[in-house]
Design a protein around this motif. Structure first.
Motif, PDB file in Angstrom:
ATOM      1  N   ALA A 125       0.830  -1.211   0.000  1.00 52.36           N
ATOM      2  CA  ALA A 125       0.000   0.000   0.000  1.00 52.36           C
ATOM      3  C   ALA A 125       0.863   1.260   0.000  1.00 52.36           C
ATOM      4  CB  ALA A 125      -0.945   0.004   1.207  1.00 52.36           C
ATOM      5  N   LEU A 126       2.001   1.203   0.670  1.00 49.04           N
ATOM      6  CA  LEU A 126       2.891   2.364   0.734  1.00 49.04           C
ATOM      7  C   LEU A 126       3.582   2.607  -0.601  1.00 49.04           C
ATOM      8  CD1 LEU A 126       4.311   4.604   2.295  1.00 49.04           C
ATOM      9  CD2 LEU A 126       5.970   2.906   3.085  1.00 49.04           C
ATOM     10  N   THR A 127       4.148   1.556  -1.188  1.00 49.75           N
ATOM     11  CA  THR A 127       4.827   1.746  -2.463  1.00 49.75           C
ATOM     12  C   THR A 127       3.838   2.129  -3.563  1.00 49.75           C
ATOM     13  OG1 THR A 127       4.709  -0.652  -2.847  1.00 49.75           O
ATOM     14  CG2 THR A 127       6.746   0.214  -1.935  1.00 49.75           C
ATOM     15  N   ASN A 128       2.624   1.588  -3.503  1.00 49.16           N
ATOM     16  CA  ASN A 128       1.611   1.951  -4.494  1.00 49.16           C
ATOM     17  C   ASN A 128       1.299   3.439  -4.424  1.00 49.16           C
ATOM     18  OD1 ASN A 128      -0.545   1.050  -6.488  1.00 49.16           O
ATOM     19  ND2 ASN A 128      -1.819   2.043  -4.933  1.00 49.16           N
ATOM     20  N   LEU A 129       1.169   3.976  -3.211  1.00 44.43           N
ATOM     21  CA  LEU A 129       0.894   5.406  -3.052  1.00 44.43           C
ATOM     22  C   LEU A 129       2.072   6.250  -3.516  1.00 44.43           C
ATOM     23  CD1 LEU A 129      -0.922   7.688  -2.040  1.00 44.43           C
ATOM     24  CD2 LEU A 129      -0.062   7.262   0.271  1.00 44.43           C
ATOM     25  N   LEU A 130       3.267   5.901  -3.099  1.00 44.68           N
ATOM     26  CA  LEU A 130       4.455   6.665  -3.475  1.00 44.68           C
ATOM     27  C   LEU A 130       4.674   6.672  -4.985  1.00 44.68           C
ATOM     28  CD1 LEU A 130       6.868   5.410  -0.678  1.00 44.68           C
ATOM     29  CD2 LEU A 130       6.217   7.799  -1.021  1.00 44.68           C
ATOM     30  N   ASP A 131       4.438   5.540  -5.631  1.00 43.91           N
ATOM     31  CA  ASP A 131       4.776   5.388  -7.043  1.00 43.91           C
ATOM     32  C   ASP A 131       3.831   6.130  -7.991  1.00 43.91           C
ATOM     33  OD1 ASP A 131       6.949   3.875  -6.389  1.00 43.91           O
ATOM     34  OD2 ASP A 131       6.034   1.944  -6.866  1.00 43.91           O
ATOM     35  N   HIS A 132       2.728   6.639  -7.495  1.00 46.69           N
ATOM     36  CA  HIS A 132       1.832   7.407  -8.353  1.00 46.69           C
ATOM     37  C   HIS A 132       2.394   8.777  -8.728  1.00 46.69           C
ATOM     38  CE1 HIS A 132      -1.527   4.581  -7.648  1.00 46.69           C
ATOM     39  NE2 HIS A 132      -2.083   5.167  -8.685  1.00 46.69           N
ATOM     40  N   PHE A 133       3.419   9.237  -8.008  1.00 47.39           N
ATOM     41  CA  PHE A 133       3.857  10.617  -8.159  1.00 47.39           C
ATOM     42  C   PHE A 133       5.315  10.696  -8.598  1.00 47.39           C
ATOM     43  CE2 PHE A 133       0.565  10.212  -4.944  1.00 47.39           C
ATOM     44  CZ  PHE A 133      -0.432  10.990  -5.527  1.00 47.39           C
ATOM     45  N   PRO A 134       5.673  11.742  -9.351  1.00 49.57           N
ATOM     46  CA  PRO A 134       7.031  11.844  -9.904  1.00 49.57           C
ATOM     47  C   PRO A 134       8.063  12.243  -8.854  1.00 49.57           C
ATOM     48  CG  PRO A 134       5.747  13.786 -10.464  1.00 49.57           C
ATOM     49  CD  PRO A 134       4.799  12.848  -9.790  1.00 49.57           C
ATOM     50  N   GLY A 135       9.323  12.015  -9.194  1.00 52.71           N
ATOM     51  CA  GLY A 135      10.409  12.297  -8.261  1.00 52.71           C
ATOM     52  C   GLY A 135      10.459  13.736  -7.809  1.00 52.71           C
ATOM     53  N   GLN A 136      10.134  14.687  -8.695  1.00 53.91           N
ATOM     54  CA  GLN A 136      10.227  16.099  -8.304  1.00 53.91           C
ATOM     55  C   GLN A 136       9.226  16.480  -7.223  1.00 53.91           C
ATOM     56  OE1 GLN A 136       9.655  15.023 -11.449  1.00 53.91           O
ATOM     57  NE2 GLN A 136       8.240  16.361 -12.584  1.00 53.91           N
ATOM     58  N   THR A 137       8.190  15.669  -7.044  1.00 54.16           N
ATOM     59  CA  THR A 137       7.243  15.922  -5.960  1.00 54.16           C
ATOM     60  C   THR A 137       7.928  15.753  -4.604  1.00 54.16           C
ATOM     61  OG1 THR A 137       5.332  15.245  -7.264  1.00 54.16           O
ATOM     62  CG2 THR A 137       5.095  15.096  -4.879  1.00 54.16           C
ATOM     63  N   TYR A 138       8.887  14.826  -4.527  1.00 56.23           N
ATOM     64  CA  TYR A 138       9.531  14.491  -3.260  1.00 56.23           C
ATOM     65  C   TYR A 138      10.871  15.182  -3.050  1.00 56.23           C
ATOM     66  CZ  TYR A 138       6.271  10.557  -3.783  1.00 56.23           C
ATOM     67  OH  TYR A 138       5.151   9.788  -3.970  1.00 56.23           O
ATOM     68  N   SER A 139      11.505  15.626  -4.102  1.00 48.94           N
ATOM     69  CA  SER A 139      12.914  16.012  -4.025  1.00 48.94           C
ATOM     70  C   SER A 139      13.140  17.283  -3.205  1.00 48.94           C
ATOM     71  CB  SER A 139      13.488  16.192  -5.431  1.00 48.94           C
ATOM     72  OG  SER A 139      12.851  17.264  -6.095  1.00 48.94           O
ATOM     73  N   LEU A 140      14.351  17.363  -2.662  1.00 51.29           N
ATOM     74  CA  LEU A 140      14.834  18.519  -1.901  1.00 51.29           C
ATOM     75  C   LEU A 140      14.051  18.753  -0.615  1.00 51.29           C
ATOM     76  CD1 LEU A 140      15.415  20.993  -4.882  1.00 51.29           C
ATOM     77  CD2 LEU A 140      17.047  19.407  -3.843  1.00 51.29           C
ATOM     78  N   LYS A 141      13.587  17.649  -0.020  1.00 48.00           N
ATOM     79  CA  LYS A 141      12.880  17.712   1.258  1.00 48.00           C
ATOM     80  C   LYS A 141      13.382  16.568   2.141  1.00 48.00           C
ATOM     81  CE  LYS A 141       8.778  19.387  -1.091  1.00 48.00           C
ATOM     82  NZ  LYS A 141       7.442  19.046  -1.598  1.00 48.00           N
ATOM     83  N   PRO A 142      13.204  16.693   3.451  1.00 54.18           N
ATOM     84  CA  PRO A 142      13.567  15.581   4.328  1.00 54.18           C
ATOM     85  C   PRO A 142      12.408  14.619   4.506  1.00 54.18           C
ATOM     86  CG  PRO A 142      12.955  17.464   5.658  1.00 54.18           C
ATOM     87  CD  PRO A 142      12.819  17.900   4.210  1.00 54.18           C
ATOM     88  N   SER A 143      12.734  13.399   4.872  1.00 53.65           N
ATOM     89  CA  SER A 143      11.713  12.422   5.238  1.00 53.65           C
ATOM     90  C   SER A 143      12.095  11.802   6.575  1.00 53.65           C
ATOM     91  CB  SER A 143      11.560  11.339   4.168  1.00 53.65           C
ATOM     92  OG  SER A 143      12.773  10.667   3.927  1.00 53.65           O
ATOM     93  N   SER A 144      11.084  11.554   7.375  1.00 52.20           N
ATOM     94  CA  SER A 144      11.285  10.911   8.669  1.00 52.20           C
ATOM     95  C   SER A 144      10.581   9.556   8.639  1.00 52.20           C
ATOM     96  CB  SER A 144      10.722  11.788   9.788  1.00 52.20           C
ATOM     97  OG  SER A 144      10.942  11.200  11.046  1.00 52.20           O
ATOM     98  N   ILE A 145      11.291   8.503   8.970  1.00 47.43           N
ATOM     99  CA  ILE A 145      10.780   7.144   8.850  1.00 47.43           C
ATOM    100  C   ILE A 145      10.483   6.581  10.242  1.00 47.43           C
ATOM    101  CG2 ILE A 145      11.145   4.883   7.805  1.00 47.43           C
ATOM    102  CD1 ILE A 145      11.411   7.350   5.870  1.00 47.43           C
ATOM    103  N   ILE A 146       9.238   6.188  10.451  1.00 46.65           N
ATOM    104  CA  ILE A 146       8.829   5.572  11.712  1.00 46.65           C
ATOM    105  C   ILE A 146       8.193   4.230  11.391  1.00 46.65           C
ATOM    106  CG2 ILE A 146       7.410   5.756  13.795  1.00 46.65           C
ATOM    107  CD1 ILE A 146       8.168   8.866  11.782  1.00 46.65           C
ATOM    108  N   THR A 147       8.782   3.159  11.869  1.00 44.18           N
ATOM    109  CA  THR A 147       8.220   1.826  11.638  1.00 44.18           C
ATOM    110  C   THR A 147       7.875   1.184  12.983  1.00 44.18           C
ATOM    111  OG1 THR A 147      10.419   0.794  11.600  1.00 44.18           O
ATOM    112  CG2 THR A 147       9.473   1.491   9.480  1.00 44.18           C
TER     113      THR A 147
END
Length: 202
Positions: free
Chosen positions: A98-120
């Motif tokens: 479900a996570l990869t499906n959501l992420l993969d709908h959008f292009p790289g420039q949507t995510y780039s030049l920002k930080p991400s915080s990962i909580i598992t």
């Protein structure tokens, strides 16, 4: 690391759509602590978003305006945010589909030049560490730099209740210390990367 006086707009992605999922507990816990610092959080829940299995990514629509309003609005929120928070379990030592499906709908420039915080998290003792390692690799590949303070929550069903509150005081002290360390790092990266985006008009 000193805390910033700035406030940020964050997008939080939930990684599970399973029955009796625990990600809502973790999301509520995190949203509470981010809000305490004045930050705004928009939650993207694949269980509620009418986004189908990926057959056509946003950039493949010609023209792009022909994409659904949900895809366009979700893309806009992610492009405008100051950082992404990923809340995810681990399925078979892997990140959830479900996570990869959501992420993969959008292009790289949507995510780039920002930080991400990962909580598992997990109901076992590992806290979803295998999933975390894979999500870190993916977010870095997208240009959404994973901060060096990922957070793992083992035995999540015993630590957090349905509202995201800590059940046991000792567990609460440990997990709150961890989330504050994570948010300190996330704020530092969000401030630094927003400053550079504005300075370079990117």
């Amino acid at each position: 690391m000193s805390r910033t006086a700035q406030t940020f707009n964050f997008v939080m992605m939930l990684g599970s759509v399973r029955q009796d999922r625990m990600c809502e507990r973790v999301a509520r816990f995190l949203c509470h602590h981010l809000a305490e610092r004045g930050h705004r959080v928009h939650v993207l829940d694949p269980l509620e978003l009418p986004i189908p299995l990926l057959t056509k990514a946003l950039f493949q629509y010609e023209p792009e305006d022909s994409a659904s309003s949900v895809l366009k609005e979700t893309n806009r929120k992610m492009k405008e945010c100051d950082g992404l928070v990923i809340v995810s379990p681990e399925y078979n030592r892997n990140m959830p589909p479900a996570l990869t499906n959501l992420l993969d709908h959008f292009p790289g420039q949507t995510y780039s030049l920002k930080p991400s915080s990962i909580i598992t998290y997990s109901i076992g003792q590992q806290g979803g560490v295998c999933s975390a390692q894979q999500i870190i690799c993916l977010m870095n590949a997208l240009g959404c730099v994973a901060i060096p303070n990922p957070m793992t929550i083992p035995t999540v069903d015993q630590i957090l209740d349905a509202e995201g509150n800590c059940k046991v005081q000792e567990d609460g002290k440990r997990i709150i210390k961890g989330v504050n360390k994570m948010i300190d790092s996330f704020e530092w990266y969000a401030e630094a990367m927003r400053t550079q985006r504005l300075a370079s008009d990117m």
